[in-house]
Design a protein around this motif. Sequence first.
Motif, PDB file in Angstrom:
ATOM      1  N   GLN A  22       0.813  -1.213   0.000  1.00 58.64           N
ATOM      2  CA  GLN A  22       0.000   0.000   0.000  1.00 58.64           C
ATOM      3  C   GLN A  22       0.850   1.269   0.000  1.00 58.64           C
ATOM      4  O   GLN A  22       0.613   2.188  -0.804  1.00 58.64           O
ATOM      5  N   LYS A  25       2.670   1.751  -3.234  1.00 59.53           N
ATOM      6  CA  LYS A  25       1.752   2.084  -4.325  1.00 59.53           C
ATOM      7  C   LYS A  25       1.503   3.580  -4.381  1.00 59.53           C
ATOM      8  O   LYS A  25       1.461   4.186  -5.461  1.00 59.53           O
ATOM      9  N   VAL A  26       1.340   4.223  -3.218  1.00 62.87           N
ATOM     10  CA  VAL A  26       1.020   5.655  -3.187  1.00 62.87           C
ATOM     11  C   VAL A  26       2.260   6.538  -3.080  1.00 62.87           C
ATOM     12  O   VAL A  26       2.200   7.726  -3.424  1.00 62.87           O
ATOM     13  N   GLU A 361      -9.798   0.597  -3.684  1.00 64.90           N
ATOM     14  CA  GLU A 361      -9.748   2.042  -3.906  1.00 64.90           C
ATOM     15  C   GLU A 361      -9.839   2.808  -2.587  1.00 64.90           C
ATOM     16  O   GLU A 361      -9.099   3.786  -2.367  1.00 64.90           O
ATOM     17  N   LEU A 364      -6.528   2.298  -0.500  1.00 64.81           N
ATOM     18  CA  LEU A 364      -5.410   3.073  -1.062  1.00 64.81           C
ATOM     19  C   LEU A 364      -5.599   4.567  -0.851  1.00 64.81           C
ATOM     20  O   LEU A 364      -4.624   5.299  -0.623  1.00 64.81           O
ATOM     21  N   GLU A 365      -6.837   5.038  -0.899  1.00 66.49           N
ATOM     22  CA  GLU A 365      -7.102   6.455  -0.647  1.00 66.49           C
ATOM     23  C   GLU A 365      -6.768   6.818   0.801  1.00 66.49           C
ATOM     24  O   GLU A 365      -6.210   7.885   1.078  1.00 66.49           O
ATOM     25  N   THR A 367      -4.473   5.337   2.587  1.00 67.20           N
ATOM     26  CA  THR A 367      -3.011   5.328   2.660  1.00 67.20           C
ATOM     27  C   THR A 367      -2.440   6.599   2.044  1.00 67.20           C
ATOM     28  O   THR A 367      -1.496   7.195   2.584  1.00 67.20           O
ATOM     29  N   LYS A 368      -2.999   7.042   0.929  1.00 65.00           N
ATOM     30  CA  LYS A 368      -2.530   8.262   0.269  1.00 65.00           C
ATOM     31  C   LYS A 368      -2.728   9.479   1.172  1.00 65.00           C
ATOM     32  O   LYS A 368      -1.834  10.330   1.300  1.00 65.00           O
ATOM     33  N   LYS A 369      -3.896   9.568   1.803  1.00 67.06           N
ATOM     34  CA  LYS A 369      -4.159  10.689   2.717  1.00 67.06           C
ATOM     35  C   LYS A 369      -3.194  10.663   3.899  1.00 67.06           C
ATOM     36  O   LYS A 369      -2.745  11.720   4.370  1.00 67.06           O
ATOM     37  N   ASP A 372       0.151  11.884   2.480  1.00 70.54           N
ATOM     38  CA  ASP A 372       0.055  13.304   2.132  1.00 70.54           C
ATOM     39  C   ASP A 372      -0.012  14.187   3.378  1.00 70.54           C
ATOM     40  O   ASP A 372       0.494  15.312   3.382  1.00 70.54           O
TER      41      ASP A 372
END
Length: 383
Positions: A22, A25-26, A361, A364-365, A367-369, A372
């Motif tokens: 994860q 990926k991001v 989805e 992963l979102e 994990t991205k947040k 970020d």
Amino acid sequence: MKTEKLLHIVDDEKFIDLAIKQFEKVAPGANLFAVLVNSSSHELQYINQKGKVKLIWDLEKQLNLYNYDAIFIHYMTEEKCKIINAAPLNLPVIWLFWGQDAQKLFMDRSYKEKTRKLIKDLLGWNEYLYPYTNWIRRLFLPYKERGRAMKRINFCAPVISNELELMNDRLSLNLEFIDFSYGSLDDFVTEAIRDLEISGPNILVGNSSTAACNHIESFDFIKENLDWKHRKIIVPLSYGSKDYRNEILKIGQEYFGENFMPLTDFLPIQKYNEFLGSCSLAIMNHNRQQALGNIIGLLWLGTKIIMDKNNPLFQFLTSKGFIIQSVQALASDRIDSHSGSLGIKKRNHNRKLLQLYYSDEVVLEKTKKLVDAFVVCETAFSQ
């Protein structure tokens, strides 16, 4: 983002492969996954992506904490607490809280009464008296390495949000919630079981050879409330305490005779799935959050799941709308209409919720947040 600016302190555990997948990926190339070991000759047993992991046997020489933008602690241990307490004060520390790394500090009763008595016989009086002495541990916690580390941590990503609320309240902490999940629906509902149909009336009990499953009380529930004589009682015991397993093997045999079917060896996935498919009902009688991955798979299959209503995981899942029943409710009605699986309509209801909360989805979102947030927070933490 500069190369390897997110430091992950991890253990050699199977869930770490999910985290590696994860985070890479991001934020490809931005993560260093470090496993604390005793020597350079140590060989990893459970992490498959060995090329993504660095072995750390000399902290002072191999890790400079000032080189990183954030530290992620995957499961709290005493050794990791030392790292947290040595971290620069302007460095954000994120604790990915699994459950067992702190649950016993804020949950006094992991075991029901008969299981507690069995634990006393196996481990002695200290464990039996735990509910009555835990307040003393909490009293001295702020003065210990772990207590100082928990105060130092900035953010916490628990398995379920209400467990963090409970921990903050009981331990007088102020950890800020941040959302993260190890693995998505695709990781827990593989192709092997995606189209599997429940084909039998058997009963699954627990997920491991650990006392937190409260096997004895689950056996009592079955004997007192269910028509079990034409069903197998399938009990996974392939990992966990050997001494506890031996006791449950004897007790299960006494209760159910030839209907008792313990799984004491690790099985090929296809064989294990056959057992799951034969179970229309699963009893997960934990007092504390445990076995979410197993429960996700069972919800997908349409297995009727029975949990303790006081378990924070039961409360979390039912608050999201999942159809799960409680031991207390079913014991009080004493009607065996709940012997079968959920049925297609309720199964599909649970599947829609699984896709809503645990799809690839969505995970992963999250994990991205998470990543970020610490790119954005870098300035704030450096003041």
